[in-house]
Design a protein around this motif. Structure first.
Motif, PDB file in Angstrom:
ATOM      1  N   SER A 119       0.049  -1.928  -4.273  1.00  0.00           N
ATOM      2  CA  SER A 119      -0.992  -2.952  -4.221  1.00  0.00           C
ATOM      3  C   SER A 119      -2.194  -2.518  -5.051  1.00  0.00           C
ATOM      4  O   SER A 119      -2.338  -1.339  -5.385  1.00  0.00           O
ATOM      5  CB  SER A 119      -1.431  -3.166  -2.768  1.00  0.00           C
ATOM      6  OG  SER A 119      -2.072  -1.990  -2.276  1.00  0.00           O
ATOM      7  N   ASP A 123       0.821  -1.211   0.000  1.00  0.00           N
ATOM      8  CA  ASP A 123       0.000   0.000   0.000  1.00  0.00           C
ATOM      9  C   ASP A 123       0.855   1.261   0.000  1.00  0.00           C
ATOM     10  O   ASP A 123       0.403   2.322  -0.448  1.00  0.00           O
ATOM     11  CB  ASP A 123      -0.916   0.013   1.233  1.00  0.00           C
ATOM     12  CG  ASP A 123      -1.979  -1.074   1.157  1.00  0.00           C
ATOM     13  OD1 ASP A 123      -2.197  -1.602   0.056  1.00  0.00           O
ATOM     14  OD2 ASP A 123      -2.574  -1.390   2.209  1.00  0.00           O
ATOM     15  N   GLU A 181      -5.200  -2.127  -4.091  1.00  0.00           N
ATOM     16  CA  GLU A 181      -5.978  -1.156  -3.323  1.00  0.00           C
ATOM     17  C   GLU A 181      -5.360   0.243  -3.447  1.00  0.00           C
ATOM     18  O   GLU A 181      -6.073   1.243  -3.606  1.00  0.00           O
ATOM     19  CB  GLU A 181      -6.028  -1.558  -1.846  1.00  0.00           C
ATOM     20  CG  GLU A 181      -6.844  -2.816  -1.566  1.00  0.00           C
ATOM     21  CD  GLU A 181      -6.058  -4.100  -1.798  1.00  0.00           C
ATOM     22  OE1 GLU A 181      -6.612  -5.195  -1.581  1.00  0.00           O
ATOM     23  OE2 GLU A 181      -4.864  -4.001  -2.211  1.00  0.00           O
TER      24      GLU A 181
END
Length: 987
Positions: free
Chosen positions: A609, A597, A611
């Motif tokens: 990532s 992240d 996300e």
């Protein structure tokens, strides 16, 4: 001289402003000099001189010397008018003794001889004994050299930094080598002698005028040596270069042909010469750490670089006249591989050679080095951000690399030149004082690889078309360095593209490099996880995912997500049948990678990532392939994949900096994955079976077919998948070209087979053939007697030409989706996909998977439409369905950056048509041989006619007396192969 007044009578005369080449017919060589005006301008050099006692090193103040350069030995008579034999180094002109005046060049008129590219003048010294060599009892040789200008003062004459010559040493007379009634030189080819006159005191004490003549010594050009006579560099001696001198003895070796230079070539030479000073000024300004870099100067230098790049094209590049683009800003906002692709186009070899010979390539290379020499030992662009003082030079770096790439694109001579050159680089700083050392250009480029400014792209382009350089510079350590850079710097397309580039040279696979990459990058699980993305088929998700919205096909129609209600048109057996005809169809494909992240360079993870990138609905770190890749073609796929119109999405990106940044990162990752698929394709190319074995484990046939035919993936990615499925599954054992036949049409036929256990369909046996029956055309087959017949893998054991039905269906449906068959030249990525599809079609035909009448008929209907360039469009508006035709129609022949993709499609189609023509010729030949067999076979019904034929064969002298019907019968049988039944059906 440019504005000199000439009389009408001077129109056909050579003028002092005219340029020409000097060709020595006896030596079959041109008189050359270096185009580098600064060559050996630093002190005295030693050169090896031949004397009666042997070879000895002698000091020679003037290191810049002219020489005779032989033409390339092609095995044919040398042609001095062939452009391949003409170099910018051989362009000269005459000057009046008063250079501000111009005139026609009259015979026996005093002139200076100037080397146009370097601006230097020819000179000879008859007073200094170090320049004189006694060749024989009645002949002396005087060294010839180049000077910057005539010395006006004694200080200039003795200068060590600028080479001056006395005016008397630079004065020559042009004499005709044959009788002529004209008073001046013609502006056409003519033979001359170049004479120099000087005063010498005779035996009687009186001054005498002596004449010496520019002369071919037939000796090799002197090498630069050290004080002990050892060559300074092993490759310093140019083997085919001969030494020139002025000789006291007139001979046939003095005759030189003057060959005028065309106005077009002269224009190119002048442009190149004009571009060099701005490049050097930029270098001087950037390398000086005490001087601020002016953004105004950068803008001017940018335009010069764009002109340099445009000069390397054949034709007018489509970006050249667009003055609205801020190329520095554009360069800073794009990754180097994508930026270089903006300048794709066909190279112009003559201007590439001029750029090399006149040292424009050197000047551009020094521009790229300047920032590094400025900030040494720090890297100039480390921690760069917008507004940095080197903001302009950073963008210029990418343009500089594009210019270098265009200067050696597909040009082996320029590539080899690049690999040999050296330059001065800062290697130490002591008390603020920088010291320099020579370093090879290749080493300099490799030192810059970690900076994402174009060095890796330049190195890729340099090695991908030059096998000698590839084998010399590619090593396990270099591949490890690139794998490390991917791991440390993240997924950058330029890095994966380099690994792809070294797998082949112009389509010839380099097995050692393919397997080196496999061993060092893929087989090592830790390295593989840190440097590549993983694709996975997930059939269990088929019923859980939502269908995407419709997307437009090239024909303008929209896709549907409906599964076929019936598969009755599919054959009973083919590879992938169980997947294709299942209720769910092809499994969705998910992609995963080591992500974080809060990713940063030099972390264990490859990249951000899912996300962090804002990709919707990841599952355990995996995302749908379509949701990762749609960003590569937003206008086509944005609304279909994420449900937002592209224009609105662009507005969101402009108003949300974080979202805009993550979008760029996703594009970066998507382009890297496309490069990864292209790398795997190149690794398997040429039947590299170790790579094939490993890749099969991760990329199944059905996975690749699914990606090839998926309209929700970008065209450029689907093109890479088509190339991959061809090299991984199609172009490999047990598939053989022409189904194992040495050639088509067959050149050796079997008259009759006695044994009953032989499969006639695999042999060229003369027999009755029909297009309605299998085996009439060469077709892929694994008979039961084949050693692979019982292999568990269907890729090895599948027995018939239906094996790759899914690929044939894919190619036919794609070609059918073009509707009217018009190619849109501006749709480059779509055309690249079409090129890969036609390459697949060619492979299917080549290996016997298109070998029946109906398959060929289905295939050619679409292909022939695409071949007709009269219906091609320049652009096409998908929303309104409005095409923009070429105006005038001939404009489609103008070369642009889109031309290569269109040409590849059409050449592939021509290749397919030639393959079909070979099948047709083979079938007709088989039918014709069977007709003749019927004539001469005693068992045949045509025995009587056969006897007549044999009798006729032995009685040719009485041919006109024969009154039977055999001639007419033969003619009708032959004509029927083209006008009736199966023979006509193949047309």
């Amino acid at each position: 001289q440019r504005f000199a007044h000439y009389e009408k009578s001077d129109l056909n005369k050579l003028k002092t402003s005219d340029c020409f080449r000097l060709y020595h017919s006896q030596a079959e060589s041109f008189i050359h000099a270096s185009c580098n005006p600064d060559k050996e301008n630093k002190g005295t050099v030693m050169r090896q001189r031949t004397t009666k006692q042997g070879h000895e090193p002698v000091p020679f103040k003037h290191g810049h010397i002219p020489y005779l350069k032989a033409m390339a030995d092609t095995g044919e008579d040398p042609d001095p008018s062939n452009p391949i034999n003409q170099s910018a180094k051989g362009v000269w002109c005459f000057e009046n003794m008063k250079r501000s005046q111009g005139s026609a060049v009259e015979w026996d008129m005093p002139v200076r001889i100037r080397h146009m590219p370097s601006g230097k003048y020819l000179a000879v010294n008859t007073t200094d004994s170090s320049y004189k060599q006694i060749n024989s009892d009645n002949e002396s040789w005087f060294a010839v050299y180049m000077v910057d200008d005539a010395a006006v003062t004694r200080e200039e004459e003795l200068s060590e930094t600028i080479r001056y010559g006395l005016e008397s040493q630079m004065t020559f007379y042009i004499m005709s080598s044959e009788q002529t009634g004209a008073d001046a030189m013609p502006n056409t080819e003519c033979a001359i002698r170049i004479e120099h006159r000087y005063q010498e005191v005779g035996d009687d004490g009186r001054p005498q005028t002596k004449s010496i003549f520019l002369h071919n010594t037939e000796e090799a050009k002197a090498a630069r040596v050290d004080d002990e006579g050892h060559p300074l560099r092993p490759d310093d001696v140019i083997v085919r270069s001969l030494k020139m001198c002025f000789s006291s003895l007139k001979s046939a070796q003095d005759i030189i042909k003057v060959m005028p230079v065309t106005s077009t070539e002269l224009s190119t030479l002048k442009k190149v010469k004009a571009y060099i000073p701005p490049c050097k000024v930029y270098t001087a300004g950037v390398v000086d750490a005490d001087r601020a870099v002016s953004q105004d100067d950068i803008a001017a230098d940018m335009r010069v670089l764009l002109e340099v790049i445009a000069l390397q094209y054949k034709g007018e590049p489509d970006w050249h006249d667009d003055k609205s683009v801020d190329w520095i800003e554009k360069a800073n906002s794009m990754l180097p591989a994508a930026f270089s692709q903006l300048f794709d186009g066909e190279e112009n070899p003559p201007t590439q050679r001029v750029s090399r010979d006149m040292k424009l390539m050197d000047a551009v290379f020094e521009m790229g080095l300047a920032a590094y020499n400025r900030t040494y030992p720090k890297l100039p662009f480390e921690g760069w951000a917008a507004g940095n003082p080197l903001d302009g030079p950073r963008g210029m770096q990418k343009l500089i690399h594009v210019a270098l790439q265009m200067m050696f694109l597909s040009n082996e001579d320029s590539q080899n030149y690049f690999s040999r050159r050296t330059t001065c680089v800062v290697d130490a700083v002591d008390g603020g004082v920088k010291s320099f050392s020579d370093k090879n250009w290749m080493t300099v480029i490799m030192d810059q690889l970690e900076d994402p400014l174009g060095a890796a792209v330049t190195l890729s382009n340099l090695l991908s078309t030059n096998e000698d350089l590839l084998r010399k510079f590619v090593s396990p350590d270099l591949i490890r360095d690139f794998a490390r850079m991917i791991s440390d710097l993240g997924p950058q397309e330029r890095l994966i593209n380099f690994l792809e580039a070294i797998c082949d040279v112009e389509g010839r696979p380099i097995k050692s490099n393919q397997e080196m990459i496999l061993r060092l990058v893929w087989m090592n699980e830790e390295t593989r996880n840190r440097t590549t993305l993983k694709a996975t088929e997930m059939p269990e998700m088929s019923t859980k995912i939502k269908p995407f919205k419709a997307v437009k096909l090239p024909s303008g129609k929209e896709t549907t997500n409906e599964r076929p209600s019936s598969f009755k048109d599919c054959p009973k057996a083919y590879v992938g049948k169980e997947v294709n005809e299942s209720a769910a169809g092809f499994a969705p494909i998910y992609v995963s990678w080591a992500g974080s992240d809060h990713w940063g360079q030099n972390m264990d993870q490859l990249f951000f990532s899912p996300e962090a990138l804002g990709i919707a609905e990841p599952i355990n770190g995996m995302v749908r392939l379509e949701q990762l890749l749609w960003v590569m073609d937003g206008p086509l796929l944005c609304e279909a994949i994420i449900g937002v119109e592209w224009e609105h999405y662009l507005w969101e990106l402009e108003n949300d900096d974080k979202k805009g940044l993550m979008f760029k990162k996703q594009v970066q990752l998507a382009r890297f994955f496309e490069g990864q698929i292209s790398l795997f394709s190149k690794m398997c190319m040429g039947r590299s079976y170790n790579c094939i074995d490993w890749m099969e484990r991760s990329y199944s046939y059905t996975m690749l077919v699914s990606m090839c035919q998926n309209p929700y993936l970008p065209h450029i990615f689907r093109a890479a998948c088509c190339d991959f499925v061809k090299s991984l599954y199609l172009d490999r054992y047990p598939q053989l070209v022409n189904c194992g036949r040495p050639a088509l049409p067959e050149q050796l036929w079997v008259y009759e087979v006695i044994r009953n256990d032989v499969d006639l369909s695999t042999m060229p046996v003369i027999r009755e053939l029909s297009l309605s029956k299998p085996g009439s055309l060469p077709e892929f087959m694994i008979p039961k007697s084949h050693r692979l017949a019982n292999e568990p893998s269907p890729m090895l054991s599948f027995p018939s030409g239906l094996k790759f039905f899914l690929l044939r269906k894919l190619t036919n449906e794609f070609m059918g989706s073009f509707g009217t068959g018009a190619l849109v030249h501006s749709e480059k990525n779509l055309n690249l996909l079409a090129g890969s599809i036609t390459s697949l079609i060619s492979g299917l035909l080549q290996f016997g998977f298109q070998s029946n009448h109906q398959k060929i008929k289905d295939l050619l209907t679409c292909l022939v439409k695409l071949l007709d360039g009269r219906v091609d469009f320049m652009e096409y508006d998908m929303d309104t369905g409005t095409p923009t035709p070429f105006e005038p129609p001939e404009a489609r022949f103008v070369l642009t950056s889109n031309s290569d993709a269109v040409t590849d499609i059409k050449t592939s189609i021509v290749s397919v048509l030639m393959g079909v023509a070979d099948l047709r010729a083979n079938f007709r030949l088989a039918k014709l041989l069977n007709i003749f067999k019927g004539y001469v076979d005693p068992k045949g019904s045509e025995r009587a006619m056969g006897v007549q034929l044999i009798h006729l064969h032995h009685s040719l002298e009485t041919d006109e007396e024969y009154t039977g019907g055999i001639h007419e019968k033969l003619f009708k049988d032959f004509e029927s192969l083209f006008t009736e039944g199966d023979g006509a059906a193949l047309d």
